[in-house]
Design an enzyme around this catalytic site. Structure first.
Site, mmCIF file in Angstrom:
data_model
loop_
_atom_site.group_PDB
_atom_site.id
_atom_site.type_symbol
_atom_site.label_atom_id
_atom_site.label_comp_id
_atom_site.label_asym_id
_atom_site.label_seq_id
_atom_site.Cartn_x
_atom_site.Cartn_y
_atom_site.Cartn_z
ATOM 1 N N TYR A 76 42.982 48.654 40.043
ATOM 2 C CA TYR A 76 41.900 47.850 40.612
ATOM 3 C C TYR A 76 42.356 46.419 40.845
ATOM 4 C CZ TYR A 76 37.464 45.396 41.089
ATOM 5 O OH TYR A 76 36.446 44.592 41.542
ATOM 6 N N LYS B 233 42.979 44.260 44.481
ATOM 7 C CA LYS B 233 42.381 42.982 44.848
ATOM 8 C C LYS B 233 43.453 41.955 45.198
ATOM 9 C CE LYS B 233 38.184 44.346 44.554
ATOM 10 N NZ LYS B 233 37.381 44.490 45.789
#
Length: 289
Positions: A144, A148
């Site tokens: 994750y 980003k």
């Protein structure tokens, strides 16, 4: 009135963004994986797979937005296979930002404090200094956080290639009025990854709105954080207790947040207005889509 396309607009925080932008007078196209009837005449709900480039380019081409708020993503690495999290988030971000750039639309999108690498790290670690700001190195080690960081690289690419302004908002742990789950933790044993920081969803909606109207050139990343920690204790004391020392330099006083929102204040003229002290038990109307 401007035309704004919002991805992930039926999600937990996306709904608040759609409600805020529609209330501000924008014509909003709300894009999500499911359909819901809109209660507003200025909100058009559409269903699309953001990892399908054809879906995204078709929608953006039809709506021809002035701005795009990309809020759709798998929000953490815990409930899906890591490869799915990474692929979904990176491919969807490429599709949305590239389509927006070609449409000459300014972009606001949801990066994350997780790009720093602390929230889902295998071993808890302290930051290099306090408060953490946008100059702090990004060291994600989970799919994750890496998605980003990759998304911010795509944001810089979009700004360079298409000459549109792009703001990467890095929210802290988003809380909802009347449902402040961060207070269910027992600091400092829990909540170490974001260093006891949080942000109210209404402040997320307001920073998205502020980023759409701010005078921004190129790409800028900004943290979105409440002014204080949610532990109701001096922040330096929390670091000393959890890590055995306080990162230096440290420019914090009392329960100041460990992550700074100073850049958002300077660049976007934005400041958070909601605190856990009132919002935890606050009863407010749900957002209207």
């Amino acid at each position: 009135m401007s035309r704004v396309l919002v991805t992930g607009g039926l999600g937990a925080s996306g709904r608040w963004i759609v409600d805020r932008l529609a209330s501000d007078g924008h014509a909003v196209t709300c894009v999500d994986q499911r359909f819901a009837e809109s209660e507003r005449g200025t909100v058009d709900v559409r269903v699309a797979d953001l990892t399908d480039r054809g879906d995204v380019f078709d929608l953006v081409g039809e709506f021809d937005p002035d701005a795009v708020v990309h809020w759709g993503a798998i929000p953490d690495p815990l409930d899906h296979p890591g490869g799915e999290v990474f692929e979904n988030n990176v491919v969807s971000t490429y599709n949305v930002l590239e389509a927006a750039g070609r449409a000459d639309a300014r972009v606001v999108w949801a990066s994350s404090e997780s790009a720093l690498g602390f929230p889902f790290a295998a071993e808890a670690a302290a930051p290099d200094y306090l408060p953490v700001d946008e100059d702090h190195p990004l060291r994600p080690e989970d799919p994750y956080g890496v998605s980003k960081e990759a998304g911010e690289a795509l944001a810089r690419t979009t700004a360079r290639r298409h000459g549109v302004p792009v703001v990467s908002i890095r929210p802290s742990w988003i809380q909802y009025p009347g449902e402040y789950v961060c207070l269910d933790n027992d600091p400092p044993a829990e909540g170490v990854g974001n260093f006891w920081s949080y942000v109210d969803v209404r402040d997320i909606a307001s920073i998205a709105a502020a980023a759409l109207s701010a005078d921004v050139d190129g790409h800028e990343a900004v943290f979105a954080v409440a002014d204080e920690n949610y532990a109701d204790r001096p922040t330096a004391e929390l670091f000393e207790e959890r890590f055995g020392e306080v990162p230096e330099p440290c420019d914090l006083s009392g329960d100041d947040a460990a992550i700074s929102n100073a850049k958002a204040a300077d660049l976007l003229d934005w400041e958070p207005v909601h605190s856990w002290r009132e919002a935890a038990d606050e009863d407010v109307d749900e957002p209207v889509i």
